[in-house]
Design a protein around this motif. Sequence first.
Motif, short mmCIF file in Angstrom:
data_model
loop_
_atom_site.label_atom_id
_atom_site.label_comp_id
_atom_site.label_asym_id
_atom_site.label_seq_id
_atom_site.Cartn_x
_atom_site.Cartn_y
_atom_site.Cartn_z
N THR A 140 1.13 -1.02 0.14
CA THR A 140 -0.01 0.07 -0.69
C THR A 140 1.32 1.10 -0.11
O THR A 140 0.69 2.60 -0.48
CB THR A 140 -0.97 0.20 1.07
N VAL A 141 2.13 1.07 0.50
CA VAL A 141 2.92 2.69 1.00
C VAL A 141 3.24 2.61 -0.58
O VAL A 141 3.66 4.03 -1.35
CB VAL A 141 4.09 2.44 2.05
N ILE A 142 4.21 1.79 -0.79
CA ILE A 142 4.24 1.29 -2.48
C ILE A 142 3.69 1.87 -3.56
O ILE A 142 4.35 2.90 -4.44
CB ILE A 142 5.09 -0.12 -3.42
N VAL A 143 2.38 1.82 -3.07
CA VAL A 143 1.61 1.56 -4.37
C VAL A 143 1.21 3.67 -4.49
O VAL A 143 1.16 4.15 -5.14
CB VAL A 143 0.44 0.98 -4.55
N ALA A 144 0.92 3.94 -3.15
CA ALA A 144 0.33 5.68 -2.33
C ALA A 144 2.04 6.39 -3.10
O ALA A 144 1.45 7.32 -3.92
CB ALA A 144 0.66 5.69 -1.06
N LEU A 145 3.15 5.58 -3.37
CA LEU A 145 4.25 6.65 -3.19
C LEU A 145 4.58 6.63 -4.44
O LEU A 145 5.11 7.79 -5.54
CB LEU A 145 5.50 5.84 -2.86
N ALA A 146 4.39 5.41 -5.63
CA ALA A 146 4.56 5.15 -6.99
C ALA A 146 3.40 6.21 -8.39
O ALA A 146 3.86 6.27 -8.71
CB ALA A 146 4.13 3.80 -7.50
N GLY A 147 2.35 6.36 -7.27
CA GLY A 147 1.41 7.31 -7.56
C GLY A 147 1.30 8.05 -7.85
O GLY A 147 0.75 9.04 -9.15
N LEU A 148 2.62 8.91 -6.92
CA LEU A 148 3.06 10.23 -7.62
C LEU A 148 3.16 10.74 -9.05
O LEU A 148 2.90 11.88 -9.60
CB LEU A 148 3.87 10.90 -6.79
N ALA A 149 3.24 9.42 -10.08
CA ALA A 149 3.86 9.85 -10.97
C ALA A 149 2.83 10.40 -12.10
O ALA A 149 3.35 10.92 -12.96
CB ALA A 149 4.05 8.31 -11.50
N ILE A 150 1.61 9.87 -11.52
CA ILE A 150 0.38 10.63 -12.52
C ILE A 150 0.67 12.00 -12.72
O ILE A 150 -0.20 12.70 -13.37
CB ILE A 150 -0.39 10.13 -11.81
N VAL A 151 1.05 12.81 -11.48
CA VAL A 151 0.82 14.40 -11.40
C VAL A 151 1.53 14.69 -12.28
O VAL A 151 1.49 16.25 -13.06
CB VAL A 151 1.05 14.51 -9.56
N ASN A 152 2.86 13.63 -13.01
CA ASN A 152 3.68 14.22 -14.24
C ASN A 152 4.24 15.65 -13.42
O ASN A 152 5.15 16.35 -14.84
CB ASN A 152 2.98 14.74 -15.28
N ILE A 153 4.86 15.57 -12.62
CA ILE A 153 5.90 16.37 -12.61
C ILE A 153 7.65 15.99 -12.03
O ILE A 153 7.26 15.08 -11.06
CB ILE A 153 5.46 17.33 -11.38
N PRO A 154 8.15 16.41 -12.76
CA PRO A 154 9.45 14.71 -12.56
C PRO A 154 9.73 14.92 -11.53
O PRO A 154 10.46 13.82 -10.98
CB PRO A 154 10.20 15.14 -13.69
N MET A 155 9.57 16.07 -10.29
CA MET A 155 10.64 15.68 -9.01
C MET A 155 10.13 15.24 -8.72
O MET A 155 10.00 14.75 -7.70
CB MET A 155 10.40 17.53 -8.80
N LEU A 156 8.82 14.82 -8.08
CA LEU A 156 7.35 14.59 -7.33
C LEU A 156 7.77 12.72 -7.42
O LEU A 156 7.66 12.31 -6.72
CB LEU A 156 6.08 15.13 -7.17
N THR A 157 7.51 12.33 -9.04
CA THR A 157 7.76 11.61 -9.70
C THR A 157 8.93 10.77 -8.92
O THR A 157 9.40 9.63 -8.59
CB THR A 157 7.93 11.24 -10.93
N LYS A 158 10.04 11.22 -9.02
CA LYS A 158 11.40 10.87 -8.54
C LYS A 158 11.46 10.64 -7.48
O LYS A 158 12.13 9.39 -6.77
CB LYS A 158 12.64 12.01 -9.36
N MET A 159 11.22 11.63 -6.72
CA MET A 159 11.02 11.15 -4.60
C MET A 159 9.82 9.97 -4.52
O MET A 159 10.64 9.30 -3.65
CB MET A 159 10.39 12.59 -4.28
N GLY A 160 8.28 10.13 -5.30
CA GLY A 160 7.90 8.80 -4.90
C GLY A 160 8.56 7.54 -4.96
O GLY A 160 8.14 6.82 -5.11
N LEU A 161 8.70 7.66 -6.45
CA LEU A 161 9.62 6.45 -6.90
C LEU A 161 10.46 5.56 -6.21
O LEU A 161 11.22 4.58 -5.96
CB LEU A 161 10.21 5.87 -8.52
N ALA A 162 11.39 6.62 -6.05
CA ALA A 162 13.18 6.77 -4.98
C ALA A 162 12.38 5.91 -3.58
O ALA A 162 13.20 4.67 -3.18
CB ALA A 162 14.15 7.80 -4.75
#
Length: 749
Positions: free
Chosen positions: A285-307
């Motif tokens: 659930t934590v991984i899904v929530a963090l990886a889902g930040l990629a939807i925002v389409n802001i690279p900075m948030l996407t990278k932070m979420g995936l990392a």
Amino acid sequence: MATFLYKLGRLAFRRRWLMALLWVVIFCGAGFAASSAQTPPADTFSMPGTESQKAFDLLEEKFPDARADGATARVVVRAPEGRKISAPEQKAHVAALVAQLKKSPQVASVSDPFMTKAVSEDSSTAYTIATYKVPATEVGDTAHDALDDALATARAGGLTAEAGGDAVKIDAAMGGTGEKIGILVSAVVLVLTFGSVIAAGMPLLTALIGVGVGISAITALGATLGLSSTTSTLAMMLGLAVGIDYALFIVSRYRAELTEGRDRADAAGRAVGTAGSAVVFAGLTVIVALAGLAIVNIPMLTKMGLAAAGTVAVAVLVALTLVPALLGFAPVKVLRRRDRKRFSGKPLSARQERKAAKHAEKDARRKPNLGSRWAGYVLRHPVAVLLLAVVGLGAVAVPAASLELGLPGEGTMAPDTTQRKAYDMLSESFGAGFNGPLTITVEGQDAAAAAQRVGERLAERDGVATVTPATPNEAGDTAILSVIPTTGPTDGATEDLVRSIRALADGFRADTGAEVLVTGQTAMFIDFSKTLDDALLPYLALVVGLAFLLLMVVFRSVLIPLKAALGFLLSVTAALGAVVAVFQWGWLADVFGIDQPSPIMSTMPIFMIGVVFGLAMDYEVFLVTRMREAYVHGARPAEAVVTGFRYSGRVVAAAAAIMISVFSGFIVEDNDFIKMIGFGLAAAVLFDAFIVRMTIVPALFALLGRSAWWLPRWLDRLLPDLDVEGEKLSRTAPAGRVASPSRAHELVD
């Protein structure tokens, strides 16, 4: 699932040396890769698909010599009261300042304010711009010191001198204090929970190993994947918190299984098979929530979420493999000292084990622990407890209605910083909009002529103070001009001006045949806010939807995932209310070291939604999984709730206290964004764990009864049976043996 994890736990316990060696190799390998990797890139901010980003890309393409790669420092000087900056004496001091700046290390050029007409109408203030040869992240200490010396020299000459810009040093680096405080408090909580230094040390050790592997991997891949040094901030914060919690849950379950008559290897296997299943789904659930930040389409948030998601995945693997291996090295020493003597005699027979287990269960019922007593109280007064909890969180959430979003800038810095002083001086002498000019790009065949006509029309508009002459590129197909609004960068009137200019784009195209784009700080903020607003509902739908399905598979229920999601919304809204009250309104500002109340960082709401949702589901899974286990084995709904609190209440409380301490440790950092994240997450965990999960959840169980576990038969047939509660272990696991299982409740009460 439970059977597979059971076998994995036994394997790790029995092959402890091999498993420990494997993780040592992984840890050292990741560390070596990080140490030999190239320097990670500097922080970059982009918003693909927005007009602001399109204009920035156009400027980089059409004006290659004017790319904003180099850092800049805008030095503002003001003459003593009653004098003019253009007077011969003051002008000489300004000339000396410009000359000193030109000699500073890494400086490429310095403008002369009298030649560029950068002097206020009353001749009291002027500014000069120093452009550096390197980006802001590469400006060295000697260059910073040289700028400070130049300011000091100007002040010695009687001028008021301040500096702003990205070349000015900001003393807000992560100092590691937050992590140290969090680890220290976590150690105290673990010792109090387990009553054993060894048991307390295991979660800390494994969490540090997991974070070390995760952060090293981020550093090693930094240059390849474009991960900046700040990408690891969230990964470190969450990796440390969930790493301790996951290990805590498995160690606690091992102790309980050991005292219920299990053989040591069998106890480790069952701990991983049952508690480990909860860890897997909580981590997912934590991984899904963090990886889902990629939807925002802001690279900075996407990278932070995936990392951060990758680091959480490492924490799950560590909990499932390294924790049982470490238990193999100290199978009995993880118990309290007074309990260890009971596990050093002749192994019990199967009949003695069953008898001892019944005795332990009877003894535990006779002496309910604090968790059991609290659950019993809530079950007896569900309506009153539910209303009090909901109303209380609702009251805390009230300030969230006044949420004001913004981007960090020099106008929101502390009043005693040189950046803020320079900002205020420019606003006073040149107008409020001077600190937030709009950049207009005009692209067409005769860009210079088109830009001139655009500038003439813009100068006539309300809210425009000044329009600078157009500057074409060498090819003549693009020109830029600056529009100085009459209002400040964060003023609503400035946002209206940006929207009105953009609304005229089609008219400009029809009149001049050129494409007109608007960018700049205010325009970027508008685009940023719109990007976040557009992504919020899809993000919530994806994250909540996937987590709902995940929890439905875990708990075989429709209502439990639903109430879990509703409880999360309540806790995250209350946390946002607390953030607004402290950081925007300034309540308790001195207590939390907040120099300047300001709007909340624009990314904060969606950021908190992602992180808090994952953490909230952690406690839901930890607590309700044990209830589900008891219910599946024949307990009545009320008994299942009491059983869940008896065995998991204290562990969940300890896990929440640890996570709160880890997040609270970051409040002492100087970086305002990190401080805000730490406070917000700590408040969210406090509300969600202790009020939502441990108060509202049992109250709802009391009101719903068996309906809480309702699942349509057709859906029950469709959903996979993962056996999270470990029902199949009673048929597949071998009979365990242990010296003395009596008084098991003492390890969990």
